[in-house]
Design a protein around this motif. Structure first.
Motif, PDB file in Angstrom:
ATOM      1  N   LYS A 108       0.833  -1.207   0.000  1.00  0.00           N
ATOM      2  CA  LYS A 108       0.000   0.000   0.000  1.00  0.00           C
ATOM      3  C   LYS A 108       0.868   1.256   0.000  1.00  0.00           C
ATOM      4  O   LYS A 108       0.596   2.215  -0.736  1.00  0.00           O
ATOM      5  CB  LYS A 108      -0.912  -0.023   1.228  1.00  0.00           C
ATOM      6  CG  LYS A 108      -1.875   1.110   1.304  1.00  0.00           C
ATOM      7  CD  LYS A 108      -2.777   0.967   2.538  1.00  0.00           C
ATOM      8  CE  LYS A 108      -3.727   2.138   2.663  1.00  0.00           C
ATOM      9  NZ  LYS A 108      -4.566   2.031   3.855  1.00  0.00           N
ATOM     10  N   ARG A 111       2.608   1.678  -3.472  1.00  0.00           N
ATOM     11  CA  ARG A 111       1.670   2.173  -4.490  1.00  0.00           C
ATOM     12  C   ARG A 111       1.373   3.659  -4.266  1.00  0.00           C
ATOM     13  O   ARG A 111       1.341   4.430  -5.222  1.00  0.00           O
ATOM     14  CB  ARG A 111       0.375   1.364  -4.454  1.00  0.00           C
ATOM     15  CG  ARG A 111       0.504  -0.002  -5.105  1.00  0.00           C
ATOM     16  CD  ARG A 111      -0.836  -0.702  -5.230  1.00  0.00           C
ATOM     17  NE  ARG A 111      -1.497  -0.948  -3.962  1.00  0.00           N
ATOM     18  CZ  ARG A 111      -1.214  -1.958  -3.144  1.00  0.00           C
ATOM     19  NH1 ARG A 111      -0.281  -2.828  -3.483  1.00  0.00           N
ATOM     20  NH2 ARG A 111      -1.862  -2.107  -2.017  1.00  0.00           N
ATOM     21  N   ARG A 112       1.166   4.049  -3.025  1.00  0.00           N
ATOM     22  CA  ARG A 112       0.852   5.446  -2.721  1.00  0.00           C
ATOM     23  C   ARG A 112       1.985   6.385  -3.122  1.00  0.00           C
ATOM     24  O   ARG A 112       1.770   7.500  -3.559  1.00  0.00           O
ATOM     25  CB  ARG A 112       0.550   5.596  -1.230  1.00  0.00           C
ATOM     26  CG  ARG A 112      -0.032   6.954  -0.891  1.00  0.00           C
ATOM     27  CD  ARG A 112      -0.326   7.082   0.553  1.00  0.00           C
ATOM     28  NE  ARG A 112       0.853   7.687   1.154  1.00  0.00           N
ATOM     29  CZ  ARG A 112       1.135   7.672   2.429  1.00  0.00           C
ATOM     30  NH1 ARG A 112       0.364   7.068   3.271  1.00  0.00           N
ATOM     31  NH2 ARG A 112       2.213   8.246   2.879  1.00  0.00           N
TER      32      ARG A 112
END
Length: 187
Positions: A108, A111-112
């Motif tokens: 996560k 990706r951010r």
């Protein structure tokens, strides 16, 4: 000639507003596209940064090519950056972001931040690890530095570690020599 060097082609307030506006838009665009600071730029990112500076140049300077206009633009850019860093970045980016923990990536977070595992693998290898399995924790610090903490057993020995080990081995050798010299009980 001197007149062209020191006479700005646009009003000072116009120059300041242009510079701050372009700075804020470019900073927001860079922030939106991912938190990758200069230390983490790949070759393509670097080319984009160079071209971006050329693209926004005229929006900042307008029809002004004077020396004073350039100096004013530079001062305003540096001041805007200082204000942005001190006021906003400290409030919104005060905590490091964990990219990997206990030998596994935090997908996560990657990706951010628009980071690929391969980019982080390069940082791991530069710090002496082989891959993410060797990692206790990797963080992206507020200033943009990537900090890799290898698992204890994966960390390299320092000169001090080797010296301490040599001293301990010397003591063991002396003890063994002392034991060998003592007469054995015939008993």
């Amino acid at each position: 000639m001197w007149h062209d060097l020191f006479s700005m082609g646009i009003p000072v307030l116009d120059k300041i507003v242009r510079t701050v506006a372009v700075f804020l838009v470019v900073a927001a665009l860079l922030r939106f596209t991912g938190k990758r600071e200069m230390a983490q730029l790949n070759g393509f990112d670097f080319v984009v940064m160079l071209l971006l500076s050329n693209v926004v140049q005229n929006a900042i300077i307008g029809p002004d090519n004077s020396l004073w206009g350039g100096i004013l633009g530079a001062v305003v850019l540096l001041a805007a950056n200082a204000v942005l860093v001190r006021v906003f970045i400290g409030r919104f980016d005060a905590k490091p972001i964990v990219l990997a923990r206990d030998g596994a990536y935090v997908g996560k977070a990657l990706r951010r931040l628009a980071l690929r595992q391969g980019e982080v693998d390069q940082v791991i290898q530069a710090q002496g690890g082989d891959d993410v399995a060797d990692v206790d924790k990797i963080t992206l610090e507020p200033g943009g530095a990537v900090v890799v903490r290898l698992r204890h057993e994966e960390q390299s020995a320092s000169y001090g570690d080797v010296e301490a080990l040599n001293a301990r081995l010397d003591r063991i050798e002396r003890l063994l020599e002392d034991l060998a010299r003592r007469p054995r009980d015939a008993g």
